[in-house]
Design a protein around this motif. Structure first.
Motif, PDB file in Angstrom:
ATOM      1  N   VAL A   1      -8.814   7.323   4.258  1.00  0.00           N
ATOM      2  CA  VAL A   1      -8.022   8.497   3.863  1.00  0.00           C
ATOM      3  C   VAL A   1      -6.559   8.252   4.194  1.00  0.00           C
ATOM      4  CG1 VAL A   1      -7.641  10.966   4.314  1.00  0.00           C
ATOM      5  CG2 VAL A   1      -9.979  10.041   4.311  1.00  0.00           C
ATOM      6  N   LYS A   2      -5.678   8.531   3.216  1.00  0.00           N
ATOM      7  CA  LYS A   2      -4.233   8.361   3.464  1.00  0.00           C
ATOM      8  C   LYS A   2      -3.714   9.513   4.327  1.00  0.00           C
ATOM      9  CE  LYS A   2      -0.631   8.728   0.516  1.00  0.00           C
ATOM     10  NZ  LYS A   2       0.073   8.427  -0.724  1.00  0.00           N
ATOM     11  N   LEU A   3      -2.872   9.169   5.286  1.00  0.00           N
ATOM     12  CA  LEU A   3      -2.345  10.174   6.214  1.00  0.00           C
ATOM     13  C   LEU A   3      -0.913  10.504   5.796  1.00  0.00           C
ATOM     14  CD1 LEU A   3      -3.652   8.180   9.289  1.00  0.00           C
ATOM     15  CD2 LEU A   3      -4.724  10.226   8.320  1.00  0.00           C
ATOM     16  N   ASP A   4      -0.619  11.782   5.584  1.00  0.00           N
ATOM     17  CA  ASP A   4       0.739  12.166   5.155  1.00  0.00           C
ATOM     18  C   ASP A   4       1.722  12.118   6.311  1.00  0.00           C
ATOM     19  OD1 ASP A   4      -0.048  12.568   2.603  1.00  0.00           O
ATOM     20  OD2 ASP A   4      -0.500  14.710   2.898  1.00  0.00           O
TER      21      ASP A   4
ATOM     22  N   GLY B   1       4.546   8.696   0.499  1.00  0.00           N
ATOM     23  CA  GLY B   1       4.020   7.845   1.558  1.00  0.00           C
ATOM     24  C   GLY B   1       3.645   8.617   2.814  1.00  0.00           C
ATOM     25  N   THR B   2       3.675   7.913   3.944  1.00  0.00           N
ATOM     26  CA  THR B   2       3.343   8.494   5.253  1.00  0.00           C
ATOM     27  C   THR B   2       4.615   8.600   6.086  1.00  0.00           C
ATOM     28  OG1 THR B   2       1.170   7.450   5.197  1.00  0.00           O
ATOM     29  CG2 THR B   2       1.982   8.129   7.366  1.00  0.00           C
TER      30      THR B   2
ATOM     31  N   LYS C   1       2.293   7.492  18.415  1.00  0.00           N
ATOM     32  CA  LYS C   1       1.115   7.129  19.232  1.00  0.00           C
ATOM     33  C   LYS C   1      -0.095   6.887  18.319  1.00  0.00           C
ATOM     34  CE  LYS C   1       3.255   7.826  23.186  1.00  0.00           C
ATOM     35  NZ  LYS C   1       4.146   6.706  23.472  1.00  0.00           N
ATOM     36  N   GLU C   2      -0.234   7.727  17.283  1.00  0.00           N
ATOM     37  CA  GLU C   2      -1.345   7.532  16.334  1.00  0.00           C
ATOM     38  C   GLU C   2      -1.158   6.210  15.574  1.00  0.00           C
ATOM     39  OE1 GLU C   2      -2.567  12.094  15.195  1.00  0.00           O
ATOM     40  OE2 GLU C   2      -0.574  11.412  14.613  1.00  0.00           O
ATOM     41  N   LEU C   3       0.110   5.894  15.249  1.00  0.00           N
ATOM     42  CA  LEU C   3       0.383   4.616  14.579  1.00  0.00           C
ATOM     43  C   LEU C   3      -0.076   3.452  15.460  1.00  0.00           C
ATOM     44  CD1 LEU C   3       1.814   3.126  12.146  1.00  0.00           C
ATOM     45  CD2 LEU C   3       3.807   2.979  13.634  1.00  0.00           C
ATOM     46  N   LEU C   4       0.209   3.553  16.763  1.00  0.00           N
ATOM     47  CA  LEU C   4      -0.200   2.498  17.696  1.00  0.00           C
ATOM     48  C   LEU C   4      -1.716   2.317  17.683  1.00  0.00           C
ATOM     49  CD1 LEU C   4       1.970   3.169  20.886  1.00  0.00           C
ATOM     50  CD2 LEU C   4       2.060   1.170  19.402  1.00  0.00           C
ATOM     51  N   GLU C   5      -2.436   3.438  17.662  1.00  0.00           N
ATOM     52  CA  GLU C   5      -3.907   3.364  17.655  1.00  0.00           C
ATOM     53  C   GLU C   5      -4.421   2.719  16.375  1.00  0.00           C
ATOM     54  OE1 GLU C   5      -5.702   7.241  18.291  1.00  0.00           O
ATOM     55  OE2 GLU C   5      -4.433   7.428  20.078  1.00  0.00           O
TER      56      GLU C   5
ATOM     57  N   VAL D   1       0.867  -1.187   0.000  1.00  0.00           N
ATOM     58  CA  VAL D   1       0.000   0.000   0.000  1.00  0.00           C
ATOM     59  C   VAL D   1       0.905   1.238   0.000  1.00  0.00           C
ATOM     60  CG1 VAL D   1      -2.129  -0.893   1.048  1.00  0.00           C
ATOM     61  CG2 VAL D   1      -0.257  -0.186   2.510  1.00  0.00           C
ATOM     62  N   ASP D   2       0.342   2.389  -0.361  1.00  0.00           N
ATOM     63  CA  ASP D   2       1.199   3.568  -0.546  1.00  0.00           C
ATOM     64  C   ASP D   2       1.295   4.451   0.691  1.00  0.00           C
ATOM     65  OD1 ASP D   2      -1.349   4.508  -0.607  1.00  0.00           O
ATOM     66  OD2 ASP D   2      -1.176   5.580  -2.505  1.00  0.00           O
ATOM     67  N   GLY D   3       0.916   3.923   1.844  1.00  0.00           N
ATOM     68  CA  GLY D   3       1.041   4.705   3.069  1.00  0.00           C
ATOM     69  C   GLY D   3       0.105   4.158   4.134  1.00  0.00           C
ATOM     70  N   VAL D   4       0.027   4.896   5.247  1.00  0.00           N
ATOM     71  CA  VAL D   4      -0.877   4.498   6.334  1.00  0.00           C
ATOM     72  C   VAL D   4      -2.201   5.237   6.137  1.00  0.00           C
ATOM     73  CG1 VAL D   4      -1.231   4.484   8.835  1.00  0.00           C
ATOM     74  CG2 VAL D   4       1.083   4.197   7.912  1.00  0.00           C
TER      75      VAL D   4
END
Ligand code: U5P
Length: 225
Positions: free
Chosen positions: A158-161, A220-221, A166-170, A143-146
């Motif tokens: 929605v892709k997150l830039d 990507g992110t 902490k947000e990644l953990l969630e 995939v091209d990002g998170v």
């Protein structure tokens, strides 16, 4: 820069199988990064080979043994990339981080696969990055990002830039831990990224994005502590 790449097995070894051109393109990208003066480590995933073997073995055995089969697939894929890297790599796939660091100290591109059951090569790459004090972890995947939710089953994802660890953990916390699972980042890897305060980039696993990931010009992110 000292960079660790998690190269998704599904990009190196897609459903159609290995192709000389594909492997060569990845090898050229990593050689180019080395020529540019970067210290390069690549942790290769198991791809379709791992998933095929695991799906059959799961009918007979437990998850840990399926993981062991998956680990062997990651090492086979690593050997394929090593074969294309020629003298820029060592014809050995290390099974722990101490041996991995020795290869880097020989001024070679390090290529390795899995280590122990119960996680994916994302977690291996994050631990390696922590162990060698890398400047950057790049997760090059299918995939091209998170995304804010799984784009494979949510059309409105929605892709997150840019996000923080902490947000990644969630976002990744509830992903499956079973053998062969393929979330964008394995939940254990997310925890290691957070504890090690690792700058991490998730990009589409194509050679162009792999090269761009060290320049900030990627699509990507970016994940920061
Ligand atoms: N695997 C492990 N430990 C590792 C690396 C891989 O158990 O250190 C197993 C997992 O089942 C994983 C599979 O899903 O091999 C293929 O690796 P990956 O492509 O998911 O990273």
């Amino acid at each position: 820069m000292d960079v660790v790449f998690a190269l998704g097995g599904s990009v190196l070894m897609p459903k159609e199988g290995a192709s000389t051109e594909n492997i060569q393109n990845y090898a050229e990208a990593f050689k180019k990064l080395k020529e540019m003066g970067h210290r390069v480590s690549v942790v290769v995933g198991g791809g379709n080979t791992a998933r095929q073997y695991i799906s059959v073995a799961r009918e007979f055995t437990n998850e840990s043994f399926c993981d062991e089969i998956g680990i062997l697939a990651t090492r086979m894929n690593s050997m394929l990339l090593i074969s294309a890297l020629g003298k820029d790599a060592v014809k050995h796939v290390p099974e722990n981080f101490k041996d991995a660091e020795l290869i880097l100290n020989m001024d070679k591109i390090l290529v390795m696969g899995g280590t122990h059951p119960a996680h994916t090569t994302d977690a291996v790459s994050a631990t390696l990055a922590e162990f060698i004090d890398a400047d950057l972890l790049v997760i090059a995947t299918n995939v091209d990002g998170v995304y804010d939710k799984d784009p494979r089953c949510n059309e409105d994802a929605v892709k997150l830039d840019k996000i923080n660890t902490k947000e990644l953990l969630e976002i990744t916390g509830s992903a499956s831990m079973s053998a062969g699972s393929s979330g964008v980042v394995d939940p254990l890897a997310s925890k290691i990224i957070d504890r090690a305060k690792l700058k991490t980039i998730v990009v589409k696993g194509i050679p162009e994005e792999i090269l761009a990931s060290v320049t900030e010009n990627h699509n990507g992110t970016t994940i920061t502590p």
